[in-house]
Design an enzyme around this catalytic site. Structure first.
Site, mmCIF file in Angstrom:
data_model
loop_
_atom_site.group_PDB
_atom_site.id
_atom_site.type_symbol
_atom_site.label_atom_id
_atom_site.label_comp_id
_atom_site.label_asym_id
_atom_site.label_seq_id
_atom_site.Cartn_x
_atom_site.Cartn_y
_atom_site.Cartn_z
ATOM 1 N N GLN A 48 0.792 -1.229 0.000
ATOM 2 C CA GLN A 48 0.000 0.000 0.000
ATOM 3 C C GLN A 48 0.823 1.276 0.000
ATOM 4 O OE1 GLN A 48 -2.914 -0.516 3.197
ATOM 5 N NE2 GLN A 48 -4.285 -1.493 1.716
ATOM 6 N N ASP A 60 -9.205 1.598 -10.048
ATOM 7 C CA ASP A 60 -8.042 0.781 -10.376
ATOM 8 C C ASP A 60 -7.134 0.648 -9.151
ATOM 9 O OD1 ASP A 60 -6.276 -0.411 -12.588
ATOM 10 O OD2 ASP A 60 -4.936 1.109 -11.724
ATOM 11 N N HIS A 96 -4.100 -1.267 -3.328
ATOM 12 C CA HIS A 96 -2.840 -0.586 -3.064
ATOM 13 C C HIS A 96 -3.046 0.735 -2.333
ATOM 14 C CE1 HIS A 96 -0.519 -3.518 -5.323
ATOM 15 N NE2 HIS A 96 -1.534 -3.536 -6.170
ATOM 16 N N GLU A 116 -11.013 -2.549 -7.884
ATOM 17 C CA GLU A 116 -10.131 -3.644 -8.279
ATOM 18 C C GLU A 116 -9.330 -4.102 -7.059
ATOM 19 O OE1 GLU A 116 -6.550 -4.773 -11.409
ATOM 20 O OE2 GLU A 116 -6.623 -2.782 -10.490
#
EC number: 3.2.1.1
Length: 492
Positions: free
Chosen positions: A167, A206, A210, A243
């Site tokens: 992340q 998207d 993360h 996602e």
């Protein structure tokens, strides 16, 4: 204090539940991803094809300015340089016109948005599709503007079980924004608000895994309500699907995000590919859904393939295995699970291949053959009869239950959707020839896989259903398709 906390909790729950609503028209319930299409072409096809065929929405490629990469690979769209709405798909005026024209015919627009990062390293000054310049290596993006202070420290993801790396480090070198900074949050919210102002219905986020879920929660809850001038009700929230690639052994899990919005259910894609490639018997699909470890139906964005995994090796199906792909898609659209998205691809021979383009590297519009299929390097699975007719099937049977499951103990299956639809699939190397309960009223029905109902006549096979709901079903190994589907709106 207790009352205030309760009110805040209720408001938060209401917002997150609202972000699971795709705001479809009527009984429509399928999204198509028109990957790398131009805005003018999407607008035209909303009016001429998608609306009339009952598609509910379009996922469009990223709308904001990206870096210009040598050869123009598809992934340059995922390397943003500013939030100007200028890409190879078109400019802001063309984007706004597309959104309005599609909304006017009941087709919603969902934008693929990049909140995680900016462009990766580039030698020297990078130029964007809208004329902006940046120095990605220095984390300098003056057209936003972002400076190095707006990013996490540079580091590489080497351990996918390390939450910090996943992340806060750089995904394949992409400069990782710090969504905990007020300035970054402000710019991302402004970007999303602008798209909402133009009439979009929601976003595919998207690389959501993360980003910390608490940062995304703040951003999502801060964006404006949908624009009532585009047919949305008061206080409607954008539909969000994120996602999150989670194969079941990830440190960052899909459950951290599914309360914020829907989540892309990659396990669905992998398992449906295994089944229709013959690596798992179709009979096991009777319990398809949460019993397979998938998310609950309203939280799962489901797909046979997407623009990323269709380029990978393994079990995932794509257009290059057309018979199995059509069978998998038919099952996907017939089985009552998930928020369905179908893929519309361009042809590729290698992973990085650019979309169809001319000598000046401008996108080429799809053209169409006599059967309505795409040419010019576009695949357009959404225009295959076997797929768009199953979109109509899914619309017809919406809100009905699966009943009367039948299988042969192997790779032949059939089931009803209430009293409105029936489907049979044969993935064996021998014929399916059975008299089965279709659950439909007596009459003659057009098989919408082998043909269509046109002016009261069927261009393909038909099935006679008797007064008890039974019909003789034949799917031969020599048949072009391994599926048969009938429904009440295809009655002769």
């Amino acid at each position: 204090m207790r009352l205030s906390l309760s009110v805040l909790l209720c408001l938060g729950l209401a917002l997150t539940l609202a972000q699971h609503n795709p705001h479809w028209w009527g009984n429509r319930n399928t999204i198509v991803h028109l990957f790398e299409w131009k805005w003018t072409d999407i607008a035209d096809k909303c009016e001429r094809f998608l609306g009339p065929r009952g598609y509910a929405g379009v996922q469009v490629s990223p709308a904001n300015e990206n870096i210009i990469s040598e050869g123009r690979p598809w992934w340059e769209r995922y390397q943003p340089i500013s939030y100007k709405l200028v890409t190879r798909s078109g400019n802001e005026l063309e984007f706004a016109s597309m959104v309005k024209r599609c909304n006017d015919v009941g087709v919603r627009i969902y934008v693929d948005v990049l909140l995680n990062h900016m462009s990766a390293d580039f030698e020297g000054l990078a130029t964007g599709t809208g004329g902006s310049v940046a120095e990605p290596a220095k984390k300098s993006f003056p057209s936003v503007p972002y400076t190095a202070d707006d990013f996490h420290e540079t580091c590489e993801i080497t351990d996918w079980n390390d939450r910090f790396q996943v992340q806060q480090c750089e995904l394949v070198g992409l400069k990782d924004l710090n969504q905990n900074r007020d300035w970054v949050r402000t710019k991302l919210i402004e970007f999303l608000d602008h798209l909402i102002e133009l009439g979009v219905a929601g976003f595919r986020v998207d690389a959501a895994k993360h980003m910390a879920s608490e940062d995304l929660s703040f951003i999502y809850s801060s964006v404006r309500d949908l624009n009532i001038n585009h047919g949305f009700p008061n206080n409607a929230r954008p539909f969000i699907y994120q996602e999150v690639i989670d194969h079941g052994h990830e440190t960052v899990t899909r459950e951290e995000y599914n309360e914020l919005g829907a989540v892309t259910e990659f396990r669905f894609s992998e398992e449906i590919g295994k089944a229709f490639r013959g690596n798992n018997a179709l009979k096991w699909l009777q319990s398809w859904g949460t019993d397979w470890g998938f998310l609950s139906s309203g939280q799962a964005l489901t797909f046979v393939d997407n623009h990323d995994n269709q380029r990978d090796s393994g079990d995932v199906l794509n257009y290059k295995s057309p018979k199995q792909y059509k069978m998998a898609t038919a099952f996907h659209l017939a089985y009552p699970y998930g928020i369905s998205r179908v893929m519309s691809s361009f042809g590729f021979d290698d992973r990085d291949q650019a979309p169809p383009q001319d000598a000046q590297e401008q996108l080429i519009s799809p053209e169409f053959d006599a059967d309505g299929g795409c040419t010019n390097g576009w695949i357009c699975e959404h225009r295959w009869r076997q797929i768009y007719n199953m979109v109509e099937f899914k619309n017809t049977v919406r809100d009905t239950e699966l009943t009367n499951w039948w299988d042969n103990g192997d790779n032949q299956i059939a089931f009803c959707r209430g009293s409105k639809g029936f489907i049979a699939i044969n993935n064996n190397l021998y014929n399916l020839s059975e008299t089965l309960q279709t659950c439909l009223p007596a009459g003659e029905y057009c098989d919408v896989i082998s043909g269509s109902l046109v002016d009261g006549a069927c261009t393909g096979k038909s099935v006679s259903v008797d007064g008890n709901g039974y019909g003789y079903i034949h799917i031969g190994t020599e048949d072009f398709d391994g599926v048969l589907a009938i429904h009440t709106d295809a009655k002769l």
